[in-house]
Design a protein around this motif. Structure first.
Motif, PDB file in Angstrom:
ATOM      1  N   THR A  15     -79.508  72.344   4.933  1.00  0.00           N
ATOM      2  CA  THR A  15     -78.420  72.469   5.903  1.00  0.00           C
ATOM      3  C   THR A  15     -78.795  71.772   7.207  1.00  0.00           C
ATOM      4  OG1 THR A  15     -77.760  74.554   4.902  1.00  0.00           O
ATOM      5  CG2 THR A  15     -76.925  74.107   7.101  1.00  0.00           C
ATOM      6  N   ALA A  16     -80.035  71.960   7.661  1.00  0.00           N
ATOM      7  CA  ALA A  16     -80.489  71.307   8.890  1.00  0.00           C
ATOM      8  C   ALA A  16     -80.473  69.792   8.745  1.00  0.00           C
ATOM      9  CB  ALA A  16     -81.885  71.788   9.262  1.00  0.00           C
ATOM     10  N   LEU A  17     -80.954  69.291   7.614  1.00  0.00           N
ATOM     11  CA  LEU A  17     -80.939  67.847   7.392  1.00  0.00           C
ATOM     12  C   LEU A  17     -79.513  67.308   7.309  1.00  0.00           C
ATOM     13  CD1 LEU A  17     -83.902  67.542   4.885  1.00  0.00           C
ATOM     14  CD2 LEU A  17     -83.790  66.516   7.167  1.00  0.00           C
ATOM     15  N   ALA A  18     -78.612  68.054   6.691  1.00  0.00           N
ATOM     16  CA  ALA A  18     -77.211  67.627   6.613  1.00  0.00           C
ATOM     17  C   ALA A  18     -76.605  67.524   8.014  1.00  0.00           C
ATOM     18  CB  ALA A  18     -76.413  68.609   5.760  1.00  0.00           C
ATOM     19  N   LEU A  57     -76.180  59.224   9.652  1.00  0.00           N
ATOM     20  CA  LEU A  57     -76.800  59.000   8.343  1.00  0.00           C
ATOM     21  C   LEU A  57     -75.998  59.726   7.271  1.00  0.00           C
ATOM     22  CD1 LEU A  57     -80.429  59.781   9.526  1.00  0.00           C
ATOM     23  CD2 LEU A  57     -79.518  57.507   9.004  1.00  0.00           C
ATOM     24  N   LYS A  58     -76.108  59.273   6.048  1.00  0.00           N
ATOM     25  CA  LYS A  58     -75.506  59.972   4.915  1.00  0.00           C
ATOM     26  C   LYS A  58     -76.588  60.868   4.316  1.00  0.00           C
ATOM     27  CE  LYS A  58     -72.593  56.016   4.048  1.00  0.00           C
ATOM     28  NZ  LYS A  58     -72.373  54.860   3.190  1.00  0.00           N
ATOM     29  N   PHE A  59     -76.210  62.019   3.796  1.00  0.00           N
ATOM     30  CA  PHE A  59     -77.198  62.949   3.265  1.00  0.00           C
ATOM     31  C   PHE A  59     -76.805  63.422   1.875  1.00  0.00           C
ATOM     32  CE2 PHE A  59     -78.808  67.329   2.707  1.00  0.00           C
ATOM     33  CZ  PHE A  59     -80.162  67.032   2.695  1.00  0.00           C
ATOM     34  N   THR A  60     -77.770  63.405   0.963  1.00  0.00           N
ATOM     35  CA  THR A  60     -77.585  63.951  -0.377  1.00  0.00           C
ATOM     36  C   THR A  60     -78.628  65.041  -0.580  1.00  0.00           C
ATOM     37  OG1 THR A  60     -76.744  61.882  -1.294  1.00  0.00           O
ATOM     38  CG2 THR A  60     -77.649  63.470  -2.859  1.00  0.00           C
ATOM     39  N   ALA A  61     -78.156  66.211  -0.958  1.00  0.00           N
ATOM     40  CA  ALA A  61     -79.037  67.332  -1.269  1.00  0.00           C
ATOM     41  C   ALA A  61     -79.108  67.486  -2.778  1.00  0.00           C
ATOM     42  CB  ALA A  61     -78.506  68.617  -0.651  1.00  0.00           C
ATOM     43  N   ALA A 114     -71.976  75.119   3.897  1.00  0.00           N
ATOM     44  CA  ALA A 114     -72.437  74.615   5.191  1.00  0.00           C
ATOM     45  C   ALA A 114     -72.769  73.126   5.096  1.00  0.00           C
ATOM     46  CB  ALA A 114     -73.661  75.400   5.664  1.00  0.00           C
ATOM     47  N   MET A 115     -73.444  72.723   4.014  1.00  0.00           N
ATOM     48  CA  MET A 115     -73.760  71.302   3.843  1.00  0.00           C
ATOM     49  C   MET A 115     -72.488  70.484   3.657  1.00  0.00           C
ATOM     50  SD  MET A 115     -77.323  71.075   1.766  1.00  0.00           S
ATOM     51  CE  MET A 115     -76.995  72.335   0.556  1.00  0.00           C
ATOM     52  N   GLU A 116     -71.528  71.033   2.924  1.00  0.00           N
ATOM     53  CA  GLU A 116     -70.248  70.336   2.730  1.00  0.00           C
ATOM     54  C   GLU A 116     -69.552  70.110   4.064  1.00  0.00           C
ATOM     55  OE1 GLU A 116     -68.143  72.854   0.029  1.00  0.00           O
ATOM     56  OE2 GLU A 116     -69.319  72.205  -1.699  1.00  0.00           O
ATOM     57  N   ALA A 117     -69.681  71.062   4.982  1.00  0.00           N
ATOM     58  CA  ALA A 117     -69.047  70.923   6.298  1.00  0.00           C
ATOM     59  C   ALA A 117     -69.587  69.718   7.051  1.00  0.00           C
ATOM     60  CB  ALA A 117     -69.261  72.199   7.118  1.00  0.00           C
ATOM     61  N   PHE A 118     -70.828  69.327   6.753  1.00  0.00           N
ATOM     62  CA  PHE A 118     -71.435  68.159   7.385  1.00  0.00           C
ATOM     63  C   PHE A 118     -71.351  66.930   6.494  1.00  0.00           C
ATOM     64  CE2 PHE A 118     -73.894  71.846   9.120  1.00  0.00           C
ATOM     65  CZ  PHE A 118     -73.264  71.840  10.355  1.00  0.00           C
ATOM     66  N   GLU A 119     -70.452  66.974   5.502  1.00  0.00           N
ATOM     67  CA  GLU A 119     -70.157  65.855   4.604  1.00  0.00           C
ATOM     68  C   GLU A 119     -71.342  65.446   3.733  1.00  0.00           C
ATOM     69  OE1 GLU A 119     -68.112  62.669   6.586  1.00  0.00           O
ATOM     70  OE2 GLU A 119     -66.820  64.062   7.667  1.00  0.00           O
ATOM     71  N   ALA A 120     -72.192  66.401   3.412  1.00  0.00           N
ATOM     72  CA  ALA A 120     -73.316  66.114   2.521  1.00  0.00           C
ATOM     73  C   ALA A 120     -72.819  65.975   1.089  1.00  0.00           C
ATOM     74  CB  ALA A 120     -74.348  67.235   2.592  1.00  0.00           C
ATOM     75  N   ARG A 121     -73.438  65.091   0.362  1.00  0.00           N
ATOM     76  CA  ARG A 121     -73.208  64.967  -1.070  1.00  0.00           C
ATOM     77  C   ARG A 121     -74.216  65.895  -1.739  1.00  0.00           C
ATOM     78  NH1 ARG A 121     -73.835  59.104  -3.368  1.00  0.00           N
ATOM     79  NH2 ARG A 121     -71.939  58.830  -2.196  1.00  0.00           N
ATOM     80  N   LYS A 122     -73.828  66.547  -2.805  1.00  0.00           N
ATOM     81  CA  LYS A 122     -74.730  67.473  -3.496  1.00  0.00           C
ATOM     82  C   LYS A 122     -74.902  67.060  -4.953  1.00  0.00           C
ATOM     83  CE  LYS A 122     -72.178  71.025  -2.761  1.00  0.00           C
ATOM     84  NZ  LYS A 122     -71.055  70.243  -2.406  1.00  0.00           N
TER      85      LYS A 122
END
Length: 76
Positions: free
Chosen positions: A31-34, A42-46, A59-67
């Protein structure tokens, strides 16, 4: 930790806005990295387990992280 790691990587020129960061995560670090990735452009993938908490996924989705969700297989 996320601010330090990503900020220093950008200062060194190892990361630039628009680059993708990929992290295997099992907790709050994802979540912090996202969040920090979103702030720095930056783009983030978890990569995470299917047992990862739904609230942290949201929470990660809220920061547009790809999972990428990996299932856990347990031998019989």
């Amino acid at each position: 930790m996320a601010v330090s790691v990503l900020g220093r990587a950008m200062q060194r020129g190892d990361l630039s806005p628009g680059n993708r960061v990929i992290e295997y995560t099992g907790g709050s670090t994802g979540t912090a990295l996202a969040f920090v990735s979103a702030v720095l452009g930056l783009k983030f993938t978890a990569v995470l387990s299917d047992a990862f908490s739904a609230s942290k996924r949201r929470a990660m989705e809220a920061f547009e992280a790809r999972k990428v969700i990996m299932g856990i297989s347990v031998p019989n």
